[in-house]
Design a protein around this motif. Sequence first.
Motif, PDB file in Angstrom:
ATOM      1  N   PHE A  74       0.835  -1.201   0.000  1.00  0.00           N
ATOM      2  CA  PHE A  74       0.000   0.000   0.000  1.00  0.00           C
ATOM      3  C   PHE A  74       0.875   1.260   0.000  1.00  0.00           C
ATOM      4  O   PHE A  74       0.709   2.154  -0.847  1.00  0.00           O
ATOM      5  CB  PHE A  74      -0.926  -0.041   1.221  1.00  0.00           C
ATOM      6  N   VAL A  75       1.838   1.328   0.895  1.00  0.00           N
ATOM      7  CA  VAL A  75       2.659   2.541   1.013  1.00  0.00           C
ATOM      8  C   VAL A  75       3.622   2.663  -0.173  1.00  0.00           C
ATOM      9  O   VAL A  75       3.884   3.773  -0.660  1.00  0.00           O
ATOM     10  CB  VAL A  75       3.394   2.577   2.372  1.00  0.00           C
ATOM     11  N   PHE A  76       4.128   1.540  -0.667  1.00  0.00           N
ATOM     12  CA  PHE A  76       4.978   1.598  -1.874  1.00  0.00           C
ATOM     13  C   PHE A  76       4.174   2.163  -3.047  1.00  0.00           C
ATOM     14  O   PHE A  76       4.665   3.005  -3.808  1.00  0.00           O
ATOM     15  CB  PHE A  76       5.500   0.182  -2.187  1.00  0.00           C
ATOM     16  N   SER A  77       2.923   1.742  -3.162  1.00  0.00           N
ATOM     17  CA  SER A  77       2.055   2.269  -4.225  1.00  0.00           C
ATOM     18  C   SER A  77       1.776   3.757  -4.029  1.00  0.00           C
ATOM     19  O   SER A  77       1.737   4.521  -4.995  1.00  0.00           O
ATOM     20  CB  SER A  77       0.725   1.498  -4.258  1.00  0.00           C
ATOM     21  N   ILE A  78       1.575   4.175  -2.788  1.00  0.00           N
ATOM     22  CA  ILE A  78       1.364   5.601  -2.514  1.00  0.00           C
ATOM     23  C   ILE A  78       2.571   6.412  -2.990  1.00  0.00           C
ATOM     24  O   ILE A  78       2.436   7.415  -3.701  1.00  0.00           O
ATOM     25  CB  ILE A  78       1.131   5.860  -1.006  1.00  0.00           C
ATOM     26  N   ALA A  79       3.750   5.963  -2.592  1.00  0.00           N
ATOM     27  CA  ALA A  79       4.961   6.727  -2.910  1.00  0.00           C
ATOM     28  C   ALA A  79       5.173   6.835  -4.420  1.00  0.00           C
ATOM     29  O   ALA A  79       5.526   7.899  -4.937  1.00  0.00           O
ATOM     30  CB  ALA A  79       6.183   6.068  -2.252  1.00  0.00           C
ATOM     31  N   LEU A  80       4.941   5.746  -5.150  1.00  0.00           N
ATOM     32  CA  LEU A  80       5.119   5.791  -6.599  1.00  0.00           C
ATOM     33  C   LEU A  80       3.984   6.570  -7.277  1.00  0.00           C
ATOM     34  O   LEU A  80       4.199   7.254  -8.279  1.00  0.00           O
ATOM     35  CB  LEU A  80       5.241   4.390  -7.202  1.00  0.00           C
ATOM     36  N   ALA A  81       2.778   6.476  -6.725  1.00  0.00           N
ATOM     37  CA  ALA A  81       1.656   7.228  -7.301  1.00  0.00           C
ATOM     38  C   ALA A  81       1.878   8.726  -7.148  1.00  0.00           C
ATOM     39  O   ALA A  81       1.622   9.498  -8.080  1.00  0.00           O
ATOM     40  CB  ALA A  81       0.344   6.823  -6.626  1.00  0.00           C
ATOM     41  N   VAL A  82       2.364   9.144  -5.973  1.00  0.00           N
ATOM     42  CA  VAL A  82       2.641  10.570  -5.760  1.00  0.00           C
ATOM     43  C   VAL A  82       3.688  11.049  -6.767  1.00  0.00           C
ATOM     44  O   VAL A  82       3.589  12.151  -7.323  1.00  0.00           O
ATOM     45  CB  VAL A  82       3.102  10.802  -4.304  1.00  0.00           C
ATOM     46  N   ALA A  83       4.660  10.195  -7.058  1.00  0.00           N
ATOM     47  CA  ALA A  83       5.728  10.597  -7.973  1.00  0.00           C
ATOM     48  C   ALA A  83       5.304  10.548  -9.436  1.00  0.00           C
ATOM     49  O   ALA A  83       5.764  11.352 -10.243  1.00  0.00           O
ATOM     50  CB  ALA A  83       6.954   9.692  -7.761  1.00  0.00           C
ATOM     51  N   HIS A  84       4.417   9.612  -9.801  1.00  0.00           N
ATOM     52  CA  HIS A  84       4.179   9.343 -11.228  1.00  0.00           C
ATOM     53  C   HIS A  84       2.753   9.533 -11.716  1.00  0.00           C
ATOM     54  O   HIS A  84       2.527   9.543 -12.930  1.00  0.00           O
ATOM     55  CB  HIS A  84       4.592   7.892 -11.560  1.00  0.00           C
ATOM     56  N   ALA A 125      -2.360  14.189 -11.101  1.00  0.00           N
ATOM     57  CA  ALA A 125      -3.629  14.523 -10.466  1.00  0.00           C
ATOM     58  C   ALA A 125      -4.472  13.299 -10.149  1.00  0.00           C
ATOM     59  O   ALA A 125      -5.446  13.388  -9.405  1.00  0.00           O
ATOM     60  CB  ALA A 125      -4.419  15.468 -11.372  1.00  0.00           C
ATOM     61  N   LEU A 126      -4.105  12.145 -10.712  1.00  0.00           N
ATOM     62  CA  LEU A 126      -4.871  10.929 -10.463  1.00  0.00           C
ATOM     63  C   LEU A 126      -4.336  10.133  -9.277  1.00  0.00           C
ATOM     64  O   LEU A 126      -4.872   9.060  -8.958  1.00  0.00           O
ATOM     65  CB  LEU A 126      -4.901  10.056 -11.721  1.00  0.00           C
ATOM     66  N   ALA A 127      -3.297  10.628  -8.604  1.00  0.00           N
ATOM     67  CA  ALA A 127      -2.708   9.882  -7.487  1.00  0.00           C
ATOM     68  C   ALA A 127      -3.746   9.464  -6.440  1.00  0.00           C
ATOM     69  O   ALA A 127      -3.700   8.332  -5.950  1.00  0.00           O
ATOM     70  CB  ALA A 127      -1.576  10.694  -6.859  1.00  0.00           C
ATOM     71  N   PRO A 128      -4.713  10.320  -6.093  1.00  0.00           N
ATOM     72  CA  PRO A 128      -5.679   9.873  -5.077  1.00  0.00           C
ATOM     73  C   PRO A 128      -6.471   8.634  -5.499  1.00  0.00           C
ATOM     74  O   PRO A 128      -6.791   7.780  -4.655  1.00  0.00           O
ATOM     75  CB  PRO A 128      -6.605  11.083  -4.928  1.00  0.00           C
ATOM     76  N   LEU A 129      -6.785   8.522  -6.784  1.00  0.00           N
ATOM     77  CA  LEU A 129      -7.488   7.327  -7.265  1.00  0.00           C
ATOM     78  C   LEU A 129      -6.612   6.091  -7.091  1.00  0.00           C
ATOM     79  O   LEU A 129      -7.075   5.025  -6.654  1.00  0.00           O
ATOM     80  CB  LEU A 129      -7.856   7.506  -8.748  1.00  0.00           C
TER      81      LEU A 129
END
Lengths: 210, 210, 210, 210
Positions: D14-24, D27-31
Amino acid sequence: MKNYVTEFVGTFLFVFSIALAVAHAGALAPLVIGAALMCMVYMGGHISGGHYNPAVTLAVYLRGKLGLPTALGYAGSQFAGATLAAALAPIVTHQAFLVAPGTTDLTSALLVETLFTFALVLVVLDVATDDAVAKNSFYGLAIGFTIVVAAFAGGSVSGGAFNPAVGLGAAAAALDSAALGHAWLYLVGPLSGALLATLVYHLQHPSEAV
Amino acid sequence: MKNYVTEFVGTFLFVFSIALAVAHAGALAPLVIGAALMCMVYMGGHISGGHYNPAVTLAVYLRGKLGLPTALGYAGSQFAGATLAAALAPIVTHQAFLVAPGTTDLTSALLVETLFTFALVLVVLDVATDDAVAKNSFYGLAIGFTIVVAAFAGGSVSGGAFNPAVGLGAAAAALDSAALGHAWLYLVGPLSGALLATLVYHLQHPSEAV
Amino acid sequence: MKNYVTEFVGTFLFVFSIALAVAHAGALAPLVIGAALMCMVYMGGHISGGHYNPAVTLAVYLRGKLGLPTALGYAGSQFAGATLAAALAPIVTHQAFLVAPGTTDLTSALLVETLFTFALVLVVLDVATDDAVAKNSFYGLAIGFTIVVAAFAGGSVSGGAFNPAVGLGAAAAALDSAALGHAWLYLVGPLSGALLATLVYHLQHPSEAV
Amino acid sequence: MKNYVTEFVGTFLFVFSIALAVAHAGALAPLVIGAALMCMVYMGGHISGGHYNPAVTLAVYLRGKLGLPTALGYAGSQFAGATLAAALAPIVTHQAFLVAPGTTDLTSALLVETLFTFALVLVVLDVATDDAVAKNSFYGLAIGFTIVVAAFAGGSVSGGAFNPAVGLGAAAAALDSAALGHAWLYLVGPLSGALLATLVYHLQHPSEAV
């Protein structure tokens, strides 16, 4: 009667949502369109089957789940609902609702209409008519999101009908001769896709009587 | 009591999410708004029914599933939750939360509020009150995503309430006379839509006693 | 036979959707790709298991749910479906479909392929092969959206295959030597992830016989 | 042991996905973040409960479903998984993973963390611990999409943790003193929200023994 009411109302709300999504939802319109189908399938699936699409009705008829007069009644209800929605939407959007290919390469457009309607109808047959997954809760999600995928992946090529009622209803409401000129695309593509899906479904269920 | 707590808390969290989504989620706000309703329906559906909307409560009352005093208690809890959320949100967003049509063409705005509340209430009646799909797991998905569709397709036209508590709660919290001037739109549209949905539901279920 | 037809058709439609989504769906392509997998899992999960991915088939084989000849037949069907889709898609997109890392930092690319395939296969094993959640309706949603997450979070780093059939099918169809040079990445990463998932699954289910 | 493995692996992914989503994921990171939680809840919910969040574990402990030593073991596994993910992610993203409020108005930030963790924990208690909806298939969808809503609506204000393991794990991995200075926000907000949710849950279930 309740089946025809459901097919009419569901197709009306689906196509009205398509027309407004195209006008107002920008790049997210495909998500809105597929979600609208999902919601309508959950609304009416347990009543009429929630087809809202003559290509789906053709495949369900070929599977022997609907008689011919009923199938024709379904298709009539779907065309009526789609045409009413396409006629009403411009009151809100102030623009005609037309479905047309986005390319002059009609081979691509036909391939897209055929293959994604094939995907749609195969998903419908497998999630909504196969006793092995009776009483599942995912059928609307699977059906609706197949259209999310189809509209994002192929909508800009073929116009993204995957449904004769959508393609022809829009043309009929607009009385637009150019749009009517695309009618063959939204008949041949989706109906070919439905036939292919019926064939693959039988390969997947060899022990099932036709 | 537990029903009123659930309707109050669910409507509060739904409207608080709307207000923050409008301020912070840009073009994706309609997705956030519908998802918030979905989550709240799953949170409280098995307790109070998860209405969070007087138009839904009206239709459930007309179906004979709620008595009049309870229905009024539901509506009161919904207005209270919505008003509290609309009053609290500006602490975070530093802007008033107002729901207003995005057009001067009020026929379009009324058509949008009516037709999409019709869709919403028909979906609620069919997925959450019909014994044929009792114990399904899709009711929140279908209800929430009907609002995703409605807000993307029609939100820019009508303001996107589809719910008297949302439209009037925002106006009440802001004590904004222009906003209160739209109150009729968010009463007439959603309540007309709920009546139309009740009628269609009876056409879909002819054998069911009223 | 019905299993191989299902794996072939499902992988074909999945990869065809990937290729068109990459060409037409812009920043939303990862959503489309994961949604396509979700729909195909719901289409064929109750027939073949709905793997569409040799890394998933490897893990299911290691769990003892498939014999070796059948597992090889699954992988062959998947590669054939993926290669046909990758060969056909350029007719529509007018561009080659290639899967390639977006960075020269191959440690990052390998880490992304390994860890997200680990997530995917662990999700598959837990939602689709564990008797504790038999007959659930969420398996396709969980599996498909793991790929939504993986493709948004890591697709720009590794190319976003998480599936040897996707990575190698694209290369095979394009007969592209540079693409074939990445073949190791889409074999080593996904297969390592599948092994790690199998190990963690056994830690989660200590009482289960291997 | 299997519960701690599940909480550790689920929180890590979960947290690994958060960190990569924030980086990559822009605007869709919250999804992406909410979808990652959904997938992990479906992966491990039937094993450990799928908390991945000490605020959730606190509420489940207060409901009497977990003993204190087990609850502490859950929290330890969650912090370990989050810290490892936050330490590993920069190898891929080439940037530190920090969770921090996006405003100097800490009242707003605290309100957002408290109210959306309240929503999250109330959803968890109602969809995943209430016998009235036992064996439903929607629990992961409801829980994950509450975080989709929270992150879109409030992430830009508070930093969007709604979870002490996320907020503190990131700070611990970065050994960042400014980040550690926000630790109180991600402890006080989520834990207050969890207490409020426990209280409301008891109002919703008056007949249930504490």
